[in-house]
Scaffold this motif. Structure first.
Motif, PDB file in Angstrom:
ATOM      1  N   LEU A 263       0.829  -1.212   0.000  1.00  0.00           N
ATOM      2  CA  LEU A 263       0.000   0.000   0.000  1.00  0.00           C
ATOM      3  C   LEU A 263       0.865   1.263   0.000  1.00  0.00           C
ATOM      4  CD1 LEU A 263      -2.869  -1.015   2.467  1.00  0.00           C
ATOM      5  CD2 LEU A 263      -3.008  -0.847  -0.023  1.00  0.00           C
ATOM      6  N   CYS A 264       1.972   1.228   0.743  1.00  0.00           N
ATOM      7  CA  CYS A 264       2.874   2.391   0.768  1.00  0.00           C
ATOM      8  C   CYS A 264       3.606   2.555  -0.559  1.00  0.00           C
ATOM      9  CB  CYS A 264       3.868   2.270   1.917  1.00  0.00           C
ATOM     10  SG  CYS A 264       3.133   2.591   3.529  1.00  0.00           S
ATOM     11  N   VAL A 265       3.966   1.441  -1.192  1.00  0.00           N
ATOM     12  CA  VAL A 265       4.604   1.521  -2.515  1.00  0.00           C
ATOM     13  C   VAL A 265       3.633   2.153  -3.520  1.00  0.00           C
ATOM     14  CG1 VAL A 265       5.497   0.160  -4.465  1.00  0.00           C
ATOM     15  CG2 VAL A 265       6.246  -0.361  -2.124  1.00  0.00           C
ATOM     16  N   ILE A 266       2.364   1.733  -3.457  1.00  0.00           N
ATOM     17  CA  ILE A 266       1.345   2.335  -4.330  1.00  0.00           C
ATOM     18  C   ILE A 266       1.218   3.831  -4.030  1.00  0.00           C
ATOM     19  CG2 ILE A 266      -1.139   2.393  -4.883  1.00  0.00           C
ATOM     20  CD1 ILE A 266      -1.132  -0.698  -4.336  1.00  0.00           C
ATOM     21  N   ALA A 267       1.185   4.183  -2.750  1.00  0.00           N
ATOM     22  CA  ALA A 267       1.061   5.592  -2.342  1.00  0.00           C
ATOM     23  C   ALA A 267       2.214   6.427  -2.900  1.00  0.00           C
ATOM     24  CB  ALA A 267       1.026   5.691  -0.819  1.00  0.00           C
ATOM     25  N   ASN A 268       3.420   5.865  -2.829  1.00  0.00           N
ATOM     26  CA  ASN A 268       4.607   6.608  -3.281  1.00  0.00           C
ATOM     27  C   ASN A 268       4.694   6.704  -4.797  1.00  0.00           C
ATOM     28  OD1 ASN A 268       5.345   6.946  -0.604  1.00  0.00           O
ATOM     29  ND2 ASN A 268       6.762   5.231  -0.596  1.00  0.00           N
TER      30      ASN A 268
ATOM     31  N   ASP B  13       5.543  10.375   0.170  1.00  0.00           N
ATOM     32  CA  ASP B  13       6.912   9.984   0.533  1.00  0.00           C
ATOM     33  C   ASP B  13       6.845   9.201   1.843  1.00  0.00           C
ATOM     34  OD1 ASP B  13       9.685   9.826   0.625  1.00  0.00           O
ATOM     35  OD2 ASP B  13       9.868  11.745   1.674  1.00  0.00           O
ATOM     36  N   LEU B  14       6.241   8.015   1.777  1.00  0.00           N
ATOM     37  CA  LEU B  14       6.058   7.202   2.974  1.00  0.00           C
ATOM     38  C   LEU B  14       7.191   6.192   3.104  1.00  0.00           C
ATOM     39  CD1 LEU B  14       2.231   6.410   2.617  1.00  0.00           C
ATOM     40  CD2 LEU B  14       3.297   8.338   3.813  1.00  0.00           C
ATOM     41  N   ASP B  15       7.478   5.818   4.323  1.00  0.00           N
ATOM     42  CA  ASP B  15       8.513   4.820   4.582  1.00  0.00           C
ATOM     43  C   ASP B  15       7.872   3.432   4.501  1.00  0.00           C
ATOM     44  OD1 ASP B  15      10.483   3.139   5.546  1.00  0.00           O
ATOM     45  OD2 ASP B  15      11.119   4.513   7.139  1.00  0.00           O
ATOM     46  N   ALA B  16       7.928   2.830   3.314  1.00  0.00           N
ATOM     47  CA  ALA B  16       7.298   1.519   3.088  1.00  0.00           C
ATOM     48  C   ALA B  16       7.940   0.437   3.955  1.00  0.00           C
ATOM     49  CB  ALA B  16       7.384   1.143   1.610  1.00  0.00           C
TER      50      ALA B  16
ATOM     51  N   ASP C 180       3.271  12.989  13.356  1.00  0.00           N
ATOM     52  CA  ASP C 180       3.745  13.521  12.088  1.00  0.00           C
ATOM     53  C   ASP C 180       2.754  13.075  11.019  1.00  0.00           C
ATOM     54  OD1 ASP C 180       5.528  12.050   9.715  1.00  0.00           O
ATOM     55  OD2 ASP C 180       6.135  14.118  10.099  1.00  0.00           O
ATOM     56  N   GLU C 181       2.444  13.959  10.081  1.00  0.00           N
ATOM     57  CA  GLU C 181       1.390  13.672   9.090  1.00  0.00           C
ATOM     58  C   GLU C 181       1.706  12.432   8.248  1.00  0.00           C
ATOM     59  OE1 GLU C 181      -0.796  15.647   5.240  1.00  0.00           O
ATOM     60  OE2 GLU C 181       0.257  17.009   6.606  1.00  0.00           O
ATOM     61  N   LYS C 182       2.966  12.313   7.795  1.00  0.00           N
ATOM     62  CA  LYS C 182       3.356  11.146   6.982  1.00  0.00           C
ATOM     63  C   LYS C 182       3.221   9.850   7.782  1.00  0.00           C
ATOM     64  CE  LYS C 182       7.395  12.471   5.238  1.00  0.00           C
ATOM     65  NZ  LYS C 182       8.600  12.516   4.393  1.00  0.00           N
ATOM     66  N   GLU C 183       3.641   9.920   9.038  1.00  0.00           N
ATOM     67  CA  GLU C 183       3.556   8.741   9.917  1.00  0.00           C
ATOM     68  C   GLU C 183       2.094   8.337  10.133  1.00  0.00           C
ATOM     69  OE1 GLU C 183       5.217   6.072  13.150  1.00  0.00           O
ATOM     70  OE2 GLU C 183       6.205   7.157  11.550  1.00  0.00           O
ATOM     71  N   ARG C 184       1.240   9.332  10.354  1.00  0.00           N
ATOM     72  CA  ARG C 184      -0.187   9.043  10.573  1.00  0.00           C
ATOM     73  C   ARG C 184      -0.800   8.381   9.339  1.00  0.00           C
ATOM     74  NH1 ARG C 184      -0.051  13.946  13.463  1.00  0.00           N
ATOM     75  NH2 ARG C 184      -0.695  15.143  11.639  1.00  0.00           N
ATOM     76  N   TYR C 185      -0.456   8.889   8.156  1.00  0.00           N
ATOM     77  CA  TYR C 185      -0.995   8.319   6.918  1.00  0.00           C
ATOM     78  C   TYR C 185      -0.485   6.895   6.724  1.00  0.00           C
ATOM     79  CZ  TYR C 185      -3.102   8.337   2.293  1.00  0.00           C
ATOM     80  OH  TYR C 185      -3.909   8.050   1.206  1.00  0.00           O
TER      81      TYR C 185
ATOM     82  N   ARG D 258       0.406   4.799   9.005  1.00  0.00           N
ATOM     83  CA  ARG D 258      -0.246   3.908   9.968  1.00  0.00           C
ATOM     84  C   ARG D 258      -1.708   3.649   9.586  1.00  0.00           C
ATOM     85  NH1 ARG D 258       2.777   2.470  14.704  1.00  0.00           N
ATOM     86  NH2 ARG D 258       4.815   3.454  14.596  1.00  0.00           N
ATOM     87  N   ARG D 259      -2.342   4.600   8.913  1.00  0.00           N
ATOM     88  CA  ARG D 259      -3.698   4.340   8.387  1.00  0.00           C
ATOM     89  C   ARG D 259      -3.650   3.226   7.340  1.00  0.00           C
ATOM     90  NH1 ARG D 259      -7.109   9.033   6.102  1.00  0.00           N
ATOM     91  NH2 ARG D 259      -8.759   7.492   6.354  1.00  0.00           N
ATOM     92  N   LEU D 260      -2.589   3.225   6.541  1.00  0.00           N
ATOM     93  CA  LEU D 260      -2.438   2.175   5.537  1.00  0.00           C
ATOM     94  C   LEU D 260      -2.150   0.822   6.190  1.00  0.00           C
ATOM     95  CD1 LEU D 260      -0.520   3.993   2.633  1.00  0.00           C
ATOM     96  CD2 LEU D 260      -2.977   3.531   2.837  1.00  0.00           C
ATOM     97  N   VAL D 261      -1.434   0.828   7.309  1.00  0.00           N
ATOM     98  CA  VAL D 261      -1.207  -0.433   8.041  1.00  0.00           C
ATOM     99  C   VAL D 261      -2.547  -0.968   8.557  1.00  0.00           C
ATOM    100  CG1 VAL D 261      -0.097  -1.539  10.031  1.00  0.00           C
ATOM    101  CG2 VAL D 261       1.178   0.148   8.673  1.00  0.00           C
ATOM    102  N   LYS D 262      -3.382  -0.079   9.084  1.00  0.00           N
ATOM    103  CA  LYS D 262      -4.714  -0.506   9.560  1.00  0.00           C
ATOM    104  C   LYS D 262      -5.558  -1.033   8.383  1.00  0.00           C
ATOM    105  CE  LYS D 262      -5.186   2.473  13.617  1.00  0.00           C
ATOM    106  NZ  LYS D 262      -5.281   1.546  14.711  1.00  0.00           N
ATOM    107  N   ALA D 263      -5.430  -0.377   7.239  1.00  0.00           N
ATOM    108  CA  ALA D 263      -6.144  -0.842   6.045  1.00  0.00           C
ATOM    109  C   ALA D 263      -5.637  -2.223   5.635  1.00  0.00           C
ATOM    110  CB  ALA D 263      -5.972   0.154   4.905  1.00  0.00           C
ATOM    111  N   ALA D 264      -4.333  -2.434   5.739  1.00  0.00           N
ATOM    112  CA  ALA D 264      -3.743  -3.738   5.411  1.00  0.00           C
ATOM    113  C   ALA D 264      -4.303  -4.820   6.337  1.00  0.00           C
ATOM    114  CB  ALA D 264      -2.217  -3.667   5.530  1.00  0.00           C
TER     115      ALA D 264
END
Length: 200
Positions: free
Chosen positions: A45-50, A56-59, A126-131, A133-139
């Motif tokens: 999900l983070c790779v897709i986001a980036n 610029d998420l830390d996948a 941090d906004e990037k971190e929050r986003y 972690r939302r993707l982790v919850k989605a996963a």
């Protein structure tokens, strides 16, 4: 002799904790299997986001957060979702229990390693971190959905309601998170196919 620490010995016990305890399963799913899958999905999900949405998420960190996201259940056990979210009081009480369990796990590490793992268990403001972690919850939600597909394909109707409620939650996530929509449309159709079908 060096001081002994039990953090990883405790984590290895994830393989003994079965999920979906209130349901009849055609195949049991351990917490270790689920954590691996959430880790893989969170990374995707983070790779897709980036790559598609300029984030610029830390996948890699997302994968690690996914790997450890349910570690507290080594101490608490797997609380079934209908119980965990039955009402605000129970939900808040369980969050407190989870936090205590996570703190307990962290004490099982040497002091010099603890800060690295606290960064996994405790989100930065941090906004990037929050986003991320939302993707982790989605996963986590996608992983649950995959389980319902597998159970349905094996002829187990026990997961019918779970599939419907998970689909509803994912519809909401797809409206908010384009990465989830992309994954659901492009990758979910492959689940439930045989190995021969998948490798054609």
């Amino acid at each position: 002799m060096k001081e002994q620490h039990t953090f990883f010995a405790l984590l290895s016990r994830q393989k003994y904790i079965n999920r979906w305890a209130l349901m009849r399963n055609s195949r049991e799913e351990s917490l270790a299997e689920h954590s691996y899958e959430v880790s893989m999905l969170a990374h995707a999900l983070c790779v897709i986001a980036n790559t598609r949405y300029g984030r610029d998420l830390d996948a890699n960190k997302a994968a690690v957060v996914g790997l450890y996201h349910d570690s507290s259940e080594i101490i608490t056990g797997d609380m079934p979702t209908p119980v965990k979210y039955y009402g605000e009081e129970i939900k808040n009480a369980y969050k407190n229990v989870e936090a205590i369990a996570e703190s307990t796990l962290l004490t099982k590490l040497p002091n010099d390693m603890r800060p690295s793992y606290e960064a996994v268990f405790r989100p930065e403001d941090d906004e990037k971190e929050r986003y991320m972690r939302r993707l982790v919850k989605a996963a986590d939600k996608i992983s649950a959905y995959i389980k319902t597909i597998e159970e349905e394909k094996s002829g187990n109707t026990e997961f019918k309601t779970a599939k419907e409620s998970t689909e509803k939650a994912l519809q909401k996530l797809m409206a908010e998170l384009p990465e989830v929509k992309d994954f659901m449309e492009e990758f979910i159709p492959g689940y439930g196919h045989t190995l021969d079908e998948l490798t054609r």
